[in-house]
Design a protein around this motif. Structure first.
Motif, PDB file in Angstrom:
ATOM      1  N   GLY A 169       0.809  -1.218   0.000  1.00 24.53           N
ATOM      2  CA  GLY A 169       0.000   0.000   0.000  1.00 24.53           C
ATOM      3  C   GLY A 169       0.839   1.263   0.000  1.00 24.53           C
ATOM      4  N   ASP A 170       0.156   2.398  -0.184  1.00 32.50           N
ATOM      5  CA  ASP A 170       0.796   3.725  -0.168  1.00 32.50           C
ATOM      6  C   ASP A 170       1.861   3.894  -1.239  1.00 32.50           C
ATOM      7  N   GLU A 171       1.684   3.230  -2.360  1.00 30.98           N
ATOM      8  CA  GLU A 171       2.677   3.322  -3.433  1.00 30.98           C
ATOM      9  C   GLU A 171       2.579   4.653  -4.177  1.00 30.98           C
ATOM     10  N   GLY A 172       1.415   5.299  -4.080  1.00 30.07           N
ATOM     11  CA  GLY A 172       1.206   6.552  -4.832  1.00 30.07           C
ATOM     12  C   GLY A 172       0.073   6.419  -5.846  1.00 30.07           C
ATOM     13  N   LYS A 173      -0.860   5.510  -5.543  1.00 27.71           N
ATOM     14  CA  LYS A 173      -1.962   5.233  -6.483  1.00 27.71           C
ATOM     15  C   LYS A 173      -2.786   6.487  -6.780  1.00 27.71           C
ATOM     16  N   GLY A 174      -3.103   7.233  -5.700  1.00 33.92           N
ATOM     17  CA  GLY A 174      -3.940   8.424  -5.868  1.00 33.92           C
ATOM     18  C   GLY A 174      -3.333   9.403  -6.857  1.00 33.92           C
ATOM     19  N   LYS A 175      -2.040   9.662  -6.710  1.00 30.76           N
ATOM     20  CA  LYS A 175      -1.364  10.613  -7.590  1.00 30.76           C
ATOM     21  C   LYS A 175      -1.485  10.178  -9.053  1.00 30.76           C
ATOM     22  N   VAL A 176      -1.211   8.896  -9.326  1.00 32.77           N
ATOM     23  CA  VAL A 176      -1.177   8.463 -10.732  1.00 32.77           C
ATOM     24  C   VAL A 176      -2.588   8.352 -11.317  1.00 32.77           C
TER      25      VAL A 176
ATOM     26  N   HIS B  54      -5.418   8.140  -0.160  1.00 33.14           N
ATOM     27  CA  HIS B  54      -4.779   8.384  -1.454  1.00 33.14           C
ATOM     28  C   HIS B  54      -4.507   9.883  -1.596  1.00 33.14           C
ATOM     29  N   THR B  55      -3.220  10.223  -1.698  1.00 32.71           N
ATOM     30  CA  THR B  55      -2.826  11.638  -1.675  1.00 32.71           C
ATOM     31  C   THR B  55      -2.625  12.188  -3.087  1.00 32.71           C
ATOM     32  N   LEU B  56      -3.167  13.378  -3.307  1.00 29.65           N
ATOM     33  CA  LEU B  56      -3.012  14.068  -4.596  1.00 29.65           C
ATOM     34  C   LEU B  56      -2.471  15.460  -4.313  1.00 29.65           C
ATOM     35  N   GLU B  57      -1.565  15.921  -5.163  1.00 31.33           N
ATOM     36  CA  GLU B  57      -1.064  17.292  -5.008  1.00 31.33           C
ATOM     37  C   GLU B  57      -1.035  17.982  -6.353  1.00 31.33           C
ATOM     38  N   PHE B  58      -1.587  19.165  -6.401  1.00 28.42           N
ATOM     39  CA  PHE B  58      -1.478  20.003  -7.608  1.00 28.42           C
ATOM     40  C   PHE B  58      -1.811  21.441  -7.229  1.00 28.42           C
TER      41      PHE B  58
ATOM     42  N   GLU C 110       4.081   5.995  11.695  1.00 30.48           N
ATOM     43  CA  GLU C 110       5.346   5.891  10.989  1.00 30.48           C
ATOM     44  C   GLU C 110       5.297   4.690  10.059  1.00 30.48           C
ATOM     45  N   ARG C 111       5.717   4.861   8.801  1.00 32.62           N
ATOM     46  CA  ARG C 111       5.779   3.695   7.920  1.00 32.62           C
ATOM     47  C   ARG C 111       7.155   3.054   8.059  1.00 32.62           C
ATOM     48  N   ARG C 112       7.178   1.730   8.118  1.00 33.48           N
ATOM     49  CA  ARG C 112       8.443   0.987   8.154  1.00 33.48           C
ATOM     50  C   ARG C 112       9.042   1.048   6.744  1.00 33.48           C
TER      51      ARG C 112
ATOM     52  N   MET D   7       7.364   4.894  -8.442  1.00 32.89           N
ATOM     53  CA  MET D   7       7.115   6.127  -7.690  1.00 32.89           C
ATOM     54  C   MET D   7       8.289   6.457  -6.767  1.00 32.89           C
ATOM     55  N   LYS D   8       8.328   7.718  -6.372  1.00 32.94           N
ATOM     56  CA  LYS D   8       9.235   8.197  -5.326  1.00 32.94           C
ATOM     57  C   LYS D   8      10.704   7.923  -5.640  1.00 32.94           C
ATOM     58  N   SER D   9      11.017   7.937  -6.940  1.00 31.29           N
ATOM     59  CA  SER D   9      12.403   7.733  -7.367  1.00 31.29           C
ATOM     60  C   SER D   9      13.299   8.789  -6.734  1.00 31.29           C
ATOM     61  N   ASP D  10      12.772  10.012  -6.594  1.00 28.65           N
ATOM     62  CA  ASP D  10      13.545  11.141  -6.051  1.00 28.65           C
ATOM     63  C   ASP D  10      14.017  10.903  -4.612  1.00 28.65           C
ATOM     64  N   VAL D  11      13.311  10.028  -3.886  1.00 32.07           N
ATOM     65  CA  VAL D  11      13.664   9.799  -2.477  1.00 32.07           C
ATOM     66  C   VAL D  11      15.054   9.157  -2.372  1.00 32.07           C
ATOM     67  N   LEU D  12      15.477   8.459  -3.431  1.00 31.14           N
ATOM     68  CA  LEU D  12      16.786   7.794  -3.405  1.00 31.14           C
ATOM     69  C   LEU D  12      17.895   8.646  -4.042  1.00 31.14           C
TER      70      LEU D  12
ATOM     71  N   SER E 226       7.791   8.565 -11.393  1.00 28.81           N
ATOM     72  CA  SER E 226       7.367   9.721 -10.606  1.00 28.81           C
ATOM     73  C   SER E 226       8.557  10.231  -9.813  1.00 28.81           C
ATOM     74  N   VAL E 227       8.748  11.550  -9.847  1.00 27.63           N
ATOM     75  CA  VAL E 227       9.929  12.145  -9.196  1.00 27.63           C
ATOM     76  C   VAL E 227       9.551  13.205  -8.159  1.00 27.63           C
ATOM     77  N   GLY E 228       8.294  13.180  -7.709  1.00 34.35           N
ATOM     78  CA  GLY E 228       7.844  14.124  -6.685  1.00 34.35           C
ATOM     79  C   GLY E 228       6.348  13.980  -6.509  1.00 34.35           C
ATOM     80  N   PRO E 229       5.794  14.522  -5.407  1.00 40.52           N
ATOM     81  CA  PRO E 229       4.369  14.306  -5.124  1.00 40.52           C
ATOM     82  C   PRO E 229       3.408  15.060  -6.051  1.00 40.52           C
ATOM     83  N   ASP E 230       3.875  16.101  -6.706  1.00 38.72           N
ATOM     84  CA  ASP E 230       2.963  16.915  -7.504  1.00 38.72           C
ATOM     85  C   ASP E 230       2.590  16.214  -8.823  1.00 38.72           C
TER      86      ASP E 230
END
Ligand code: GDP
Ligand code: IMO
Ligand code: MG
Length: 428
Positions: A12-19, A41-45, A304-306, A330-335, A412-416
């Protein structure tokens, strides 16, 4: 016309809402097929952030029809809160949202029962979201549930009372005898039922199949992830629905031969919230860095997510179970800042190597075997084109594609909404 399905491949929480939000302009209908307000499901714009729980992530685009399918479990009180807050933000929800009459209702006593069941498990608790998900699906499969369409029937109150009495006797069995908040919760619940009836309550299986006949495009939005699926996840540390692709068939009334593309979404690393096994979990600085940079705290519970490295053994299993045609990372930017990237390509169990997910990953001692790749050490969150991506990063993507045998078509390289790179192979 076939339907496309977008679902989570991890916990879960992979970023489904955003995509889903990004893909919605390509579709006429967006439909949730399972889960309930356990989802966040988180969306940002445009500088704003929204967290959706029961309402599909297609409501912010261009007037697409959004459907809450029969496979979803709906808490009228949380639905009302979510809907009213969206209406305040300017979404004309009543004109775009339709709700299946066959979706099951979460009652106040389902939530109390969820808490009582968790408490009775002690150390072995699942770490549920406390939203009454398990007890509601249990009532559905034991043929005792209340459905959205039942609210229109004359004997609704009687059926509610019967269900409540059963829940109370179950709680007594768990040693819970006092319910100080129940009267208040019930009052709010019945007010919310009246609010729910202001929406278009439909036979969504007919609606969707008619739409397909008229060549309309449908995107099904999953909740949770494959490793939380009640059949194929890390049982019993799972949710109570089928989160996999087949869940879209039962959760919307879509025939299996009507499934088109299956978008499988995963993070460049891995997270899990709640209890249960997690072979690649990190307890060191790397895990902390992932949590800090990735803001890995639950969208619903704030827990907190593990965090850990990507688990390709579990991911390959998820690709198989879902028939994934397109991967979304998703969240490639985190690394971005990591010197070295690790990917678990096998498990060592009792001295033997395997790349097949074993029956039980809880009670066996799993040592993850990692392949190491060089980090890209480049901030990627402003990139919008494939050509801008650094070579070590594209090498990581090629490595994943080779292992999983499916192309990655969105990065995906950011939440927006705008921080999304759609690769040429998406348009095949
Ligand atoms: P969902 O449940 O699958 O929709 O995912 P959640 O919304 O629970 O969690 C994903 C979190 O990551 C949210 O806070 C998103 O805003 C955020 N997010 C999504 N994609 C990216 C990304 O590519 N990079 C970063 N840094 N954050 C992202
Ligand atoms: P989205 O859709 C992450 C987890 C809970 C718990 C287990 C069972 O945002 O990806 P439940 O309340 O369903 O009975 O809890 O499942 N869980 C999720 N974890 N994302 C979710 O949804 C989840 N929904 C449930 O933490 O471990
Ligand atoms: Mg979430």
């Amino acid at each position: 016309m076939k339907v496309d399905v977008l679902l989570g491949l991890q916990w879960g929480d992979e970023g489904k809402g955003k995509v889903v939000d990004v893909l919605t302009p390509r579709y006429d209908i967006v439909a949730r097929f399972q889960g309930g307000p356990n989802a966040g499901h988180t969306l940002e714009f445009e500088g704003k952030k929204y967290v959706l729980r029961s309402i599909p992530s297609g409501i912010f685009q261009h007037g697409q029809v959004n459907i809450i399918g029969n496979g979803v479990v709906l808490d009228p009180v949380l639905f009302r809160e979510e809907a009213e807050s969206l209406c305040e933000s300017g979404v004309n929800l009543k004109s775009v949202l339709k709700i299946s009459k066959k979706a099951h209702l979460i009652m106040p006593t389902h939530r109390l029962l969820d808490a009582a069941t968790e408490a009775s498990k002690g150390e072995g608790k699942i770490g549920t979201t406390g939203k009454g998900i398990g007890p509601t699906y249990t009532d559905k499969t034991s043929r005792n549930g209340l459905r959205v369409g039942d609210t229109l029937m004359p004997d609704f109150q009687k059926r509610y009372d019967a269900a409540k009495a059963r829940h109370i006797s179950a709680m007594e069995g768990l040693g819970v005898n006092e319910y100080p908040t129940l009267a208040n919760l019930e009052q709010k619940w019945f007010e919310a039922i009246a609010y729910l009836k202001e929406y278009d309550l439909i036979d969504s299986e007919h609606f969707i199949n008619e739409a397909l006949k008229e060549n309309m495009k449908v995107l099904c939005e999953g909740a949770q992830g494959t490793m939380l699926d009640v059949d194929f996840g890390s049982y019993p540390f799972v949710t109570s629905s089928n989160t996999i692709c087949a869940g879209a068939c039962t959760g919307l009334g879509i025939a299996p031969n009507k499934i088109g593309r299956v978008f499988g979404i995963f993070k460049a690393y891995c997270t899990r919230v709640g209890s249960g096994p997690f072979p690649t979990e990190l307890f060191d600085e790397d895990g902390k860095q992932m949590r800090d940079i990735g803001h890995e705290y639950g969208a619903v519970t704030g827990r907190e997510r593990r965090c850990g490295w990507i688990d390709l053994v579990a991911l390959k299993y998820a690709v198989m179970i879902n028939g994934v045609t397109d991967l979304i990372m998703m969240k490639s930017d985190v690394l971005d800042d990591f010197e070295t990237i690790k990917a678990c390509t096998a498990y060592e169990i009792n001295g033997e190597l395997t790349s097949d997910l074993p029956f039980d990953i809880q009670s066996v001692d799993i040592k993850p075997i990692y392949t190491e790749l060089p980090g890209w050490k480049t901030p990627m969150s402003s990139f919008t084109k494939e050509e801008e991506l650094p070579e070590p990063f594209t090498a990581y993507v090629r490595f994943l594609e080779a292992y999983l045998e499916v192309p990655v078509s969105i990065l995906s390289v950011g939440p927006d909404r705008a921080q999304t790179i759609v690769r040429s192979n998406f348009f095949k």
